[in-house]
Design an enzyme around this catalytic site. Structure first.
Site, PDB file in Angstrom:
ATOM      1  N   SER A  10       1.039  -1.176  -0.120  1.00  0.00           N
ATOM      2  CA  SER A  10       0.155  -0.153   0.002  1.00  0.00           C
ATOM      3  C   SER A  10       0.702   1.289   0.015  1.00  0.00           C
ATOM      4  O   SER A  10       1.718   1.588   0.915  1.00  0.00           O
ATOM      5  CB  SER A  10      -0.959   0.017   1.268  1.00  0.00           C
ATOM      6  OG  SER A  10      -1.678   1.163   1.626  1.00  0.00           O
TER       7      SER A  10
ATOM      8  N   LYS B  91      -1.077  -1.184  -4.371  1.00  0.00           N
ATOM      9  CA  LYS B  91      -2.196  -0.347  -4.083  1.00  0.00           C
ATOM     10  C   LYS B  91      -1.589   1.108  -3.876  1.00  0.00           C
ATOM     11  O   LYS B  91      -0.697   1.227  -3.280  1.00  0.00           O
ATOM     12  CB  LYS B  91      -2.903  -0.839  -2.835  1.00  0.00           C
ATOM     13  CG  LYS B  91      -3.849   0.128  -2.016  1.00  0.00           C
ATOM     14  CD  LYS B  91      -4.662  -0.703  -1.089  1.00  0.00           C
ATOM     15  CE  LYS B  91      -4.736   0.311   0.169  1.00  0.00           C
ATOM     16  NZ  LYS B  91      -5.364  -0.493   1.391  1.00  0.00           N
TER      17      LYS B  91
ATOM     18  N   LYS C 253      -2.556   5.131  -3.024  1.00  0.00           N
ATOM     19  CA  LYS C 253      -3.689   5.982  -2.037  1.00  0.00           C
ATOM     20  C   LYS C 253      -4.199   7.197  -3.061  1.00  0.00           C
ATOM     21  O   LYS C 253      -3.345   7.747  -3.820  1.00  0.00           O
ATOM     22  CB  LYS C 253      -3.291   6.558  -0.803  1.00  0.00           C
ATOM     23  CG  LYS C 253      -2.894   5.507   0.194  1.00  0.00           C
ATOM     24  CD  LYS C 253      -4.123   4.951   1.011  1.00  0.00           C
ATOM     25  CE  LYS C 253      -4.025   3.994   1.911  1.00  0.00           C
ATOM     26  NZ  LYS C 253      -5.145   3.434   2.883  1.00  0.00           N
TER      27      LYS C 253
ATOM     28  N   ASP D  87      -7.177   3.317  -3.269  1.00  0.00           N
ATOM     29  CA  ASP D  87      -7.638   3.307  -1.904  1.00  0.00           C
ATOM     30  C   ASP D  87      -8.155   4.889  -1.671  1.00  0.00           C
ATOM     31  O   ASP D  87      -6.994   5.545  -1.606  1.00  0.00           O
ATOM     32  CB  ASP D  87      -6.983   2.741  -0.816  1.00  0.00           C
ATOM     33  CG  ASP D  87      -7.708   2.585   0.343  1.00  0.00           C
ATOM     34  OD1 ASP D  87      -8.792   3.053   0.504  1.00  0.00           O
ATOM     35  OD2 ASP D  87      -6.963   2.183   1.409  1.00  0.00           O
TER      36      ASP D  87
ATOM     37  N   GLU E  56     -10.906   0.895  -3.620  1.00  0.00           N
ATOM     38  CA  GLU E  56     -11.445   0.756  -2.259  1.00  0.00           C
ATOM     39  C   GLU E  56     -12.096   1.987  -1.537  1.00  0.00           C
ATOM     40  O   GLU E  56     -11.382   2.997  -1.569  1.00  0.00           O
ATOM     41  CB  GLU E  56      -9.971   0.322  -1.441  1.00  0.00           C
ATOM     42  CG  GLU E  56     -10.046  -0.171   0.184  1.00  0.00           C
ATOM     43  CD  GLU E  56      -8.860  -0.667   0.553  1.00  0.00           C
ATOM     44  OE1 GLU E  56      -7.871  -1.084  -0.322  1.00  0.00           O
ATOM     45  OE2 GLU E  56      -8.473  -0.480   1.800  1.00  0.00           O
TER      46      GLU E  56
ATOM     47  N   ASP F 285     -13.687  -1.397   3.070  1.00  0.00           N
ATOM     48  CA  ASP F 285     -12.714  -1.359   4.028  1.00  0.00           C
ATOM     49  C   ASP F 285     -13.510  -0.619   5.442  1.00  0.00           C
ATOM     50  O   ASP F 285     -14.154  -1.298   5.956  1.00  0.00           O
ATOM     51  CB  ASP F 285     -11.644  -0.438   3.862  1.00  0.00           C
ATOM     52  CG  ASP F 285     -10.486  -0.374   4.958  1.00  0.00           C
ATOM     53  OD1 ASP F 285     -10.723  -0.920   6.094  1.00  0.00           O
ATOM     54  OD2 ASP F 285      -9.353  -0.072   4.658  1.00  0.00           O
TER      55      ASP F 285
ATOM     56  N   LYS G  83      -9.970  -6.551   7.910  1.00  0.00           N
ATOM     57  CA  LYS G  83      -8.926  -6.381   9.267  1.00  0.00           C
ATOM     58  C   LYS G  83      -9.476  -6.767  10.502  1.00  0.00           C
ATOM     59  O   LYS G  83     -10.374  -6.269  11.066  1.00  0.00           O
ATOM     60  CB  LYS G  83      -8.569  -4.745   9.201  1.00  0.00           C
ATOM     61  CG  LYS G  83      -8.246  -4.239   7.979  1.00  0.00           C
ATOM     62  CD  LYS G  83      -8.040  -2.567   8.123  1.00  0.00           C
ATOM     63  CE  LYS G  83      -7.461  -2.195   6.894  1.00  0.00           C
ATOM     64  NZ  LYS G  83      -7.528  -0.524   6.814  1.00  0.00           N
TER      65      LYS G  83
ATOM     66  N   GLY H 225      -4.344  -4.059   6.096  1.00  0.00           N
ATOM     67  CA  GLY H 225      -3.442  -3.734   7.342  1.00  0.00           C
ATOM     68  C   GLY H 225      -3.515  -2.142   7.841  1.00  0.00           C
ATOM     69  O   GLY H 225      -4.249  -1.401   7.171  1.00  0.00           O
TER      70      GLY H 225
HETATM   71  O1  OSB Z   1      -6.946   2.111   4.390  1.00  0.00           O
HETATM   72  O2  OSB Z   1      -6.029   0.338   4.338  1.00  0.00           O
HETATM   73  C1  OSB Z   1      -6.103   1.385   4.687  1.00  0.00           C
HETATM   74  C2  OSB Z   1      -3.052   2.225   6.863  1.00  0.00           C
HETATM   75  C3  OSB Z   1      -3.701   2.792   7.895  1.00  0.00           C
HETATM   76  C4  OSB Z   1      -4.964   2.954   7.835  1.00  0.00           C
HETATM   77  C5  OSB Z   1      -5.856   2.488   6.903  1.00  0.00           C
HETATM   78  C6  OSB Z   1      -5.108   1.924   5.785  1.00  0.00           C
HETATM   79  C7  OSB Z   1      -3.745   1.740   5.734  1.00  0.00           C
HETATM   80  C8  OSB Z   1      -3.070   1.093   4.745  1.00  0.00           C
HETATM   81  C9  OSB Z   1      -1.802   0.547   4.906  1.00  0.00           C
HETATM   82  O3  OSB Z   1      -3.494   1.088   3.443  1.00  0.00           O
HETATM   83  C10 OSB Z   1      -1.702  -1.020   4.734  1.00  0.00           C
HETATM   84  C11 OSB Z   1      -0.554  -1.414   5.547  1.00  0.00           C
HETATM   85  O4  OSB Z   1      -0.528  -1.776   6.701  1.00  0.00           O
HETATM   86  O5  OSB Z   1       0.499  -1.550   4.803  1.00  0.00           O
HETATM   87 MG    MG Z   2      -8.403   1.098   3.149  1.00  0.00          MG
END
Ligand code: OSB
Ligand code: MG
Length: 377
Positions: free
Chosen positions: A138, A164, A166, A192, A217, A242, A266, A294
């Site tokens: 991510s 992925k 953001k 995401d 996402e 999510d 999660k 995560g």
């Molecule tokens: O939206 O998936 C998410 C990290 C913190 C809060 C929300 C998200 C995330 C990540 C990181 O996308 C995923 C990771 O732990 O590598």
């Molecule tokens: Mg997410």
């Protein structure tokens, strides 16, 4: 049978190797709340709370979780005998409303403890069938589309099975297009938004859709299932939820309303492993793929995620990067390492399968609180 007689809460401070930026903010350091549960036979179990410092991803924070655990979770579990972790989970669910991240931190410690008592790897106790789990990365929002393209290409070269990216309004199409260009047309690229869009942004979302991401996402607000269902009808890419999925009941709504075709599970967000597994089972019955998300966890939280991701319905790569992607030094031995785009599920040891480095933990702890059955609090 499990009976937790002592809970030790610790908050540690860990600096990320590089800041992580999403539509809802930037994280330089993690404040991580850890739970150590022990019973009278000296068995231990570890859990990690995924709540963040501020209520940006969800309403819970590190501080509200601490409060919820000391005031409401601990009295439900301490000194009480449960047939197993699922019973403990149900008791927490009944005891008070909300605070799934606080409940999960203790619930997951109970699963670890139960697995160790049974002499079983947690993955097996949960019903996992895989020996390794596929890893996706991510990537936070970068300074420029070119910088993101470089990161995406590097991740692909490192062996990650999915990238992925953001996105946020105004920092979307140019970035996502650069990432698509970097990984090529065939590679799984997902986006995401962390709930940053509304239905008024349909043109921007349609433009992202044109890059044929593997999924988009959480484009809309967490509580907007009907909006997601409407959006789904206007996009070709599958919507993955999510933030919206806070329980098994909510996952059932997502499926019933057609609000998402993929679920990011999660365990730390949904109240723990029992709820996470229930969502997995439900999704499997309805033919929806799931993957393990995560929250920038330490090696303890990751161990739980890896165990869960070994269940058969986790057919897509998870946000389960190896330790060194996040930290200079992780809290666990061995650290999490990626080989061939996968993490190995530790099946040679009972429980979460990694050892907590207690010395390093105490060194990182900014506070510590011990709660005992029948003790004063
Ligand atoms: O939206 O998936 C998410 C990290 C913190 C809060 C929300 C998200 C995330 C990540 C990181 O996308 C995923 C990771 O732990 O590598
Ligand atoms: Mg997410």
């Amino acid at each position: 049978m499990i009976s937790i007689t002592r809970l030790v809460l610790r908050e540690i401070a860990l600096s990320l190797r590089e800041p992580f930026r999403t539509s809802s903010g930037i994280t330089h350091h993690r404040r991580i709340l850890l739970v150590e549960a022990t019973d009278d036979d000296g068995a231990e179990g570890w859990g990690e709370c995924v709540a963040e410092e501020t209520p940006s991803y969800s309403a819970e924070t590190v501080d509200t979780a601490r409060q919820a655990i000391t005031a409401w979770v601990a009295p439900v579990v301490l000194g009480r005998a449960f047939g197993g972790p699922e019973e403990l989970s149900a008791a927490l669910e009944r005891a008070f409303r909300g605070h799934p991240m606080a409940k999960a931190a203790v619930e997951m410690a109970a699963w670890d403890l139960a697995a160790r008592r049974a002499g079983l790897p947690l993955a097996r106790l949960l019903g996992g069938t895989r020996e390794r789990v596929e890893v996706g990365i991510s990537l936070g929002i970068q300074g420029s589309p070119a910088a993101l393209a470089e990161r995406a290409a590097a991740a692909m070269a490192e062996g990650y099975r999915r990238v992925k990216v953001k996105v946020a309004p105004g920092e979307d199409l140019a970035f996502a297009a650069a990432a698509r260009e970097a990984v090529g047309e065939e590679f799984p690229l997902s986006l995401d938004a962390n709930a940053a869009y509304s239905l008024e942004d349909l043109p921007a979302l349609r433009a992202l859709d044109g890059l044929h991401p593997a999924m988009i996402e959480q484009p809309l607000a967490a509580d907007d299932l009907s909006g997601h269902a409407r959006l789904a009808a206007s996009l070709e890419s599958p919507i993955c939820l999510d933030e919206s999925v806070t329980s098994a009941a909510r996952a059932a709504d997502v499926i019933a309303f057609g609000a998402g075709r993929i679920i990011n599970i999660k365990p730390g967000r949904v109240g723990g492993h029992a709820a996470a597994r229930a969502i997995h089972d439900l999704a499997q019955r309805h033919g929806l793929p799931v993957w393990c998300g995560g929250m920038l966890e330490s090696g303890i939280g990751r161990a739980h995620n890896v165990a869960l991701a070994s269940l058969p319905g986790f057919t897509l790569p998870g946000d389960l990067s190896p330790s060194r992607r996040y930290w200079k030094r992780d809290l666990v031995h061995p650290e999490w390492e990626m080989a061939g785009g996968c993490l190995s599920v530790p099946l040679d040891r009972p429980g979460i399968g990694v050892e907590v480095d207690r010395e390093f933990l105490e060194h990182l702890a900014v506070w510590r609180e011990e709660l005992r059955a029948g003790g004063d609090r």
